[in-house]
Design a protein around this motif. Structure first.
Motif: not given
Length: 416
Positions: A247-276
């Motif tokens: 949430s602070k990372y997005i605020e620091k960007n001062k606007k919503p992330l672009d798709e490529n930035q969001a994709k890097i984060i969500i890709k890691q999140l999906v892998h972490a959730a699958k590991h759990l």
């Protein structure tokens, strides 16, 4: 005159004879002289003492009083006990009687052994101070924690507890120190050593078979130590530096992330959730505030934190929702039930929504169509979001299928 002279001459001769006899006598011993004295001489200011006759028993009594006072007390106590009724002594189980005693009249009844035991049971028993008592274990755990770690300023506070910054003393490794009150702890069954673990500790231990090797290499944050105190649990966690939550990372960007930035984060999140999911662990509270982004390199790295509400998927549900209300899955709103897999996919979609939109996500508003997916996004991105946020949980894809979604599979660079 002649008569007087003759008498004087005779007296002189007799005196001379007596003097010779006196001088020839042996001297009288001084000791005999003292023995013959009938009364001892006293000074003018001290009156003569009156002599009294003391019996042999009184002599022994006075000797005991001066030389053996404790023996005298015991003797007097024994004599007083003999004077009392012998039945009083039989009330007590041992030979030692109370020092303060009172005579009991014939009308009063003596207490029984059972009555005395009941009175003794009313007094609280002192807690054992042995090495293995709970109090000693708590004190030892607190001492070990303070010896090994240094706690510093508070980093945050949530519904389950508060988190402080700090470091490990011997190598200055940055750590996060989480204090969880016992009233907020959800316990699991005892482990193989007979210790009862909190669900959070049990889940994190299960994720770390080789704890030291997993530090900094897995998406879920690593548990370094934990301490069970009297009123709280202390968890010592890995703390990536530098890092901020999403949430602070997005605020620091001062606007919503672009798709490529969001994709890097969500890709890691999906892998972490699958590991759990593979380890049968349900986080239950995936949201931007529980996602750390390491900012020390050019590529953002995701770390998943706060397993305080987590549970194991093989546990029976108690019919309650645990997590953040605005990220509750749609099936809970309509049917009052939810399952680990579909609920996790819903929360992944909610996190992606917040990274790409100005408005924060809210499940109730989204279900009522008061939150919509932006049309400026690419077709694959919109498809990914729509599938994650499908209102019917049965039609929602699994985490494994999300890993193979076209939007995720597009090349965006590797995560270091």
């Amino acid at each position: 005159m002649d008569h007087y002279s003759a008498h004087s001459s005779a007296h002189a001769a007799a005196l001379e004879t007596d003097s010779e006899k006196y001088l020839g006598m042996a001297p009288w011993p001084v000791s005999n002289l003292l023995k013959s004295t009938k009364r001892k001489a006293v000074s003018d200011y001290e009156a003569p003492r009156k002599r009294i006759k003391i019996s042999e028993e009184e002599i022994h009594l006075r000797y005991d009083q001066i030389k053996r006072p404790n023996a005298l007390k015991r003797r007097l106590r024994d004599e007083s006990e003999k004077a009392l009724s012998p039945e009083i002594g039989n009330v007590f189980s041992d030979d030692k009687l109370p020092r303060k005693r009172t005579r009991i009249s014939e009308e009063e009844t003596l207490p029984t052994k059972h009555q005395i035991q009941v009175k003794l049971d009313r007094f609280p028993k002192r807690e054992s101070k042995s090495l293995f008592s709970p109090r000693s274990a708590w004190a030892l755990a607190k001492s070990l924690f303070k010896t090994k770690y240094k706690q510093q300023d508070q980093l945050g506070e949530g519904g389950c507890g508060s988190v402080y910054g700090g470091y490990r003393r011997f190598d200055k490794l940055p750590v996060a120190i989480k204090h969880v009150p016992k009233k907020n702890v959800v316990w699991t069954d005892a482990d193989e050593n007979g210790r009862q673990l909190s669900t959070e500790v049990a889940a994190m231990l299960k994720l770390e078979i080789e704890r030291d090797r997993s530090i900094g290499r897995s998406a879920p944050i690593s548990l370094l130590d934990w301490y069970d105190l009297k009123k709280e649990l202390i968890l010592v966690l890995e703390r990536p530096v530098p890092a901020v939550d999403l949430s602070k990372y997005i605020e620091k960007n001062k606007k919503p992330l672009d798709e490529n930035q969001a994709k890097i984060i969500i890709k890691q999140l999906v892998h972490a959730a699958k590991h759990l999911e593979d380890n049968k662990i349900f986080h239950r509270d995936i949201k931007p505030q529980n996602i750390l982004i390491e900012t020390g390199s050019g590529m953002p790295r995701l770390r998943l934190i706060d397993f305080g509400l987590s549970c194991f998927t093989d546990q029976t549900s108690d019919g309650c929702f645990y997590g953040t209300e605005r990220f509750v899955p749609a099936e809970w709103l309509s049917e009052g039930v939810y399952n680990a897999g579909p609920a996790t996919v819903w929360q992944v979609g909610a996190v992606l929504y917040e990274t790409l939109h100005k408005k924060e996500f809210n499940s109730v508003k989204f279900v009522k169509n008061k939150r919509t997916i932006s049309k400026r996004l690419s077709r694959d991105c919109r498809s990914f979001l729509k599938r994650c946020l499908t209102k019917n949980s049965g039609c929602r894809p699994t985490l494994e299928k999300l890993q193979h979604h076209p939007w995720i599979c597009e090349n965006t660079g590797s995560v270091r």
